[in-house]
Design a protein around this motif. Structure first.
Motif, PDB file in Angstrom:
ATOM      1  N   PRO A  16       0.815  -1.220   0.000  1.00 29.66           N
ATOM      2  CA  PRO A  16       0.000   0.000   0.000  1.00 29.66           C
ATOM      3  C   PRO A  16       0.849   1.271   0.000  1.00 29.66           C
ATOM      4  N   ALA A  17       0.675   2.104  -1.022  1.00 27.38           N
ATOM      5  CA  ALA A  17       1.501   3.301  -1.170  1.00 27.38           C
ATOM      6  C   ALA A  17       1.312   4.266  -0.014  1.00 27.38           C
ATOM      7  N   ASP A  18       0.092   4.345   0.524  1.00 28.16           N
ATOM      8  CA  ASP A  18      -0.130   5.289   1.618  1.00 28.16           C
ATOM      9  C   ASP A  18       0.608   4.861   2.887  1.00 28.16           C
ATOM     10  N   ARG A  19       0.731   3.555   3.087  1.00 31.30           N
ATOM     11  CA  ARG A  19       1.449   3.081   4.274  1.00 31.30           C
ATOM     12  C   ARG A  19       2.960   3.248   4.101  1.00 31.30           C
ATOM     13  N   ILE A  20       3.456   3.047   2.883  1.00 31.35           N
ATOM     14  CA  ILE A  20       4.871   3.336   2.621  1.00 31.35           C
ATOM     15  C   ILE A  20       5.158   4.797   2.941  1.00 31.35           C
ATOM     16  N   ALA A  21       4.298   5.673   2.450  1.00 31.76           N
ATOM     17  CA  ALA A  21       4.497   7.112   2.686  1.00 31.76           C
ATOM     18  C   ALA A  21       4.421   7.444   4.172  1.00 31.76           C
ATOM     19  N   ARG A  22       3.518   6.788   4.902  1.00 33.56           N
ATOM     20  CA  ARG A  22       3.377   7.075   6.327  1.00 33.56           C
ATOM     21  C   ARG A  22       4.624   6.677   7.104  1.00 33.56           C
ATOM     22  N   TRP A  23       5.182   5.481   6.802  1.00 35.90           N
ATOM     23  CA  TRP A  23       6.388   5.061   7.511  1.00 35.90           C
ATOM     24  C   TRP A  23       7.582   5.954   7.158  1.00 35.90           C
ATOM     25  N   ARG A  24       7.669   6.351   5.893  1.00 28.68           N
ATOM     26  CA  ARG A  24       8.775   7.239   5.509  1.00 28.68           C
ATOM     27  C   ARG A  24       8.631   8.604   6.163  1.00 28.68           C
ATOM     28  N   ALA A  25       7.402   9.099   6.264  1.00 28.97           N
ATOM     29  CA  ALA A  25       7.171  10.384   6.933  1.00 28.97           C
ATOM     30  C   ALA A  25       7.534  10.308   8.407  1.00 28.97           C
ATOM     31  N   ALA A  26       7.431   9.106   8.986  1.00 31.76           N
ATOM     32  CA  ALA A  26       7.793   8.922  10.395  1.00 31.76           C
ATOM     33  C   ALA A  26       9.295   8.769  10.582  1.00 31.76           C
ATOM     34  N   GLY A  27      10.054   8.806   9.487  1.00 34.50           N
ATOM     35  CA  GLY A  27      11.507   8.785   9.587  1.00 34.50           C
ATOM     36  C   GLY A  27      12.150   7.437   9.340  1.00 34.50           C
ATOM     37  N   TYR A  28      11.386   6.443   8.885  1.00 33.00           N
ATOM     38  CA  TYR A  28      11.938   5.111   8.653  1.00 33.00           C
ATOM     39  C   TYR A  28      12.294   4.917   7.183  1.00 33.00           C
ATOM     40  N   GLU A  29      13.400   4.238   6.946  1.00 36.94           N
ATOM     41  CA  GLU A  29      13.798   3.894   5.589  1.00 36.94           C
ATOM     42  C   GLU A  29      13.005   2.664   5.162  1.00 36.94           C
ATOM     43  N   VAL A  30      12.271   2.778   4.052  1.00 34.75           N
ATOM     44  CA  VAL A  30      11.462   1.669   3.541  1.00 34.75           C
ATOM     45  C   VAL A  30      12.123   1.151   2.265  1.00 34.75           C
ATOM     46  N   LEU A  31      12.475  -0.127   2.266  1.00 36.51           N
ATOM     47  CA  LEU A  31      13.120  -0.760   1.128  1.00 36.51           C
ATOM     48  C   LEU A  31      12.081  -1.518   0.303  1.00 36.51           C
ATOM     49  N   ILE A  32      12.165  -1.410  -0.995  1.00 40.06           N
ATOM     50  CA  ILE A  32      11.320  -2.210  -1.886  1.00 40.06           C
ATOM     51  C   ILE A  32      12.150  -3.426  -2.295  1.00 40.06           C
ATOM     52  N   ALA A  33      11.718  -4.600  -1.827  1.00 38.62           N
ATOM     53  CA  ALA A  33      12.502  -5.824  -2.009  1.00 38.62           C
ATOM     54  C   ALA A  33      11.587  -6.948  -2.474  1.00 38.62           C
ATOM     55  N   GLY A  34      11.005  -6.776  -3.634  1.00 35.89           N
ATOM     56  CA  GLY A  34      10.110  -7.788  -4.182  1.00 35.89           C
ATOM     57  C   GLY A  34       9.196  -7.171  -5.207  1.00 35.89           C
ATOM     58  N   SER A  35       8.830  -7.934  -6.223  1.00 36.23           N
ATOM     59  CA  SER A  35       8.013  -7.400  -7.309  1.00 36.23           C
ATOM     60  C   SER A  35       6.525  -7.408  -6.990  1.00 36.23           C
TER      61      SER A  35
END
Length: 278
Positions: free
Chosen positions: A161-180
């Motif tokens: 979910p793009a909104d959850r990726i954005a939320r974690w990044r906004a909270a200061g966490y590095e989010v890695l995309i590791a899978g198709s």
């Protein structure tokens, strides 16, 4: 601690000390940034169960007597050698609900204080980094990593979910995309973590992550404790679930020890395996 175990393989049987047995493997020295050393550990019963599942609620539990004090000591020694611990959202949900203990730090138990010093003496940071693998990105973040100054990374798939990726990044966490897809895949995850300087990766995950690491040829070593008991139960977890692995699941035995001091005097085996050489 004066526990001993009997080494059965390789070589002639010999009694050896249990404390320090896995530290001697020097796992933190085996990986490179372009080829991290990935290792996992499981405890299972003679009938292949790693946990039982409540059919009504779907919640999992570890049966009493499956995990022993000696097994836990060896688990802590594996933990102490990691650049990072890879866990998953389900563990964090169980941790928040009080169903599982927090094992995300090294040297927290009184009997394991020296393992924190061992890390410092061997050039490792005081605490390992934490990687949280999650397809849904729906989990509570524990406060213990922040208290102990641990680096936290979140790994997910490209269709998370793009909104959850954005939320974690906004909270200061590095989010890695590791899978198709939605789930994290072993090969991309190892490449991402290696590029960030992490060389020894300890999987504190379940069957799904073990499966993808094996299929992608990324698992370096599997540690397996076999408790000498039968659990039964109609609903349970085993080390793997899903399609047949084929040759990716063929491993060779490297060491085998017998621990005679397991609960109830029934004994347990400590073994580790590695993939067959190409």
């Amino acid at each position: 601690m004066s526990a001993c175990m009997l080494r059965l393989f390789p070589g002639a049987p010999e009694e050896v000390a249990l404390p320090g047995a896995y530290l001697a493997h020097r796992l933190h020295e085996r990986g490179r940034v372009d080829a991290p050393f990935v290792y996992a550990s499981f405890v299972n019963s003679l009938d292949g169960r790693i946990a039982l599942r409540d059919p009504a609620t779907g919640e999992s539990r570890l049966p009493g007597g499956l995990v022993s004090g000696n097994d836990f000591r060896l688990f802590l020694e594996l933990q102490a050698q990691a650049d990072c611990l890879i866990t998953h959202g389900g563990y964090l949900r169980d941790l928040s609900a009080g169903r599982l203990d927090d094992v995300l730090q090294v040297g927290m138990q009184e009997s394991a204080r020296e393992l924190a010093q061992w890390r410092v003496d061997n050039g490792l940071p005081p605490q390992p980094a934490i990687v949280i693998a999650s397809a849904s990105l729906d989990f509570p973040m524990p406060d213990s990593p922040a208290r102990h100054g641990q680096r936290v990374l979140i790994a997910t798939g490209a269709s998370a979910p793009a909104d959850r990726i954005a939320r974690w990044r906004a909270a200061g966490y590095e989010v890695l995309i590791a899978g198709s897809g939605a789930s994290v895949e072993g090969g991309p995850l190892v490449l991402e973590l290696g590029s960030r300087g992490l060389r020894s990766l300890y999987l504190l995950t379940g069957p799904r992550m073990l499966d993808t690491m094996l299929r992608d040829g990324r698992l370096s070593r599997l540690y397996l404790t076999t408790a000498h008991r039968l659990l039964g139960g109609e609903s349970f977890h085993s080390m793997l679930s899903g399609p047949e692995l084929g040759d990716a699941g063929r491993l060779r035995l490297c060491t085998l020890h017998y621990d005679v001091s397991a609960p109830d005097g029934t004994g347990q085996f400590f073994a580790h395996f590695e993939p067959r050489p190409a």
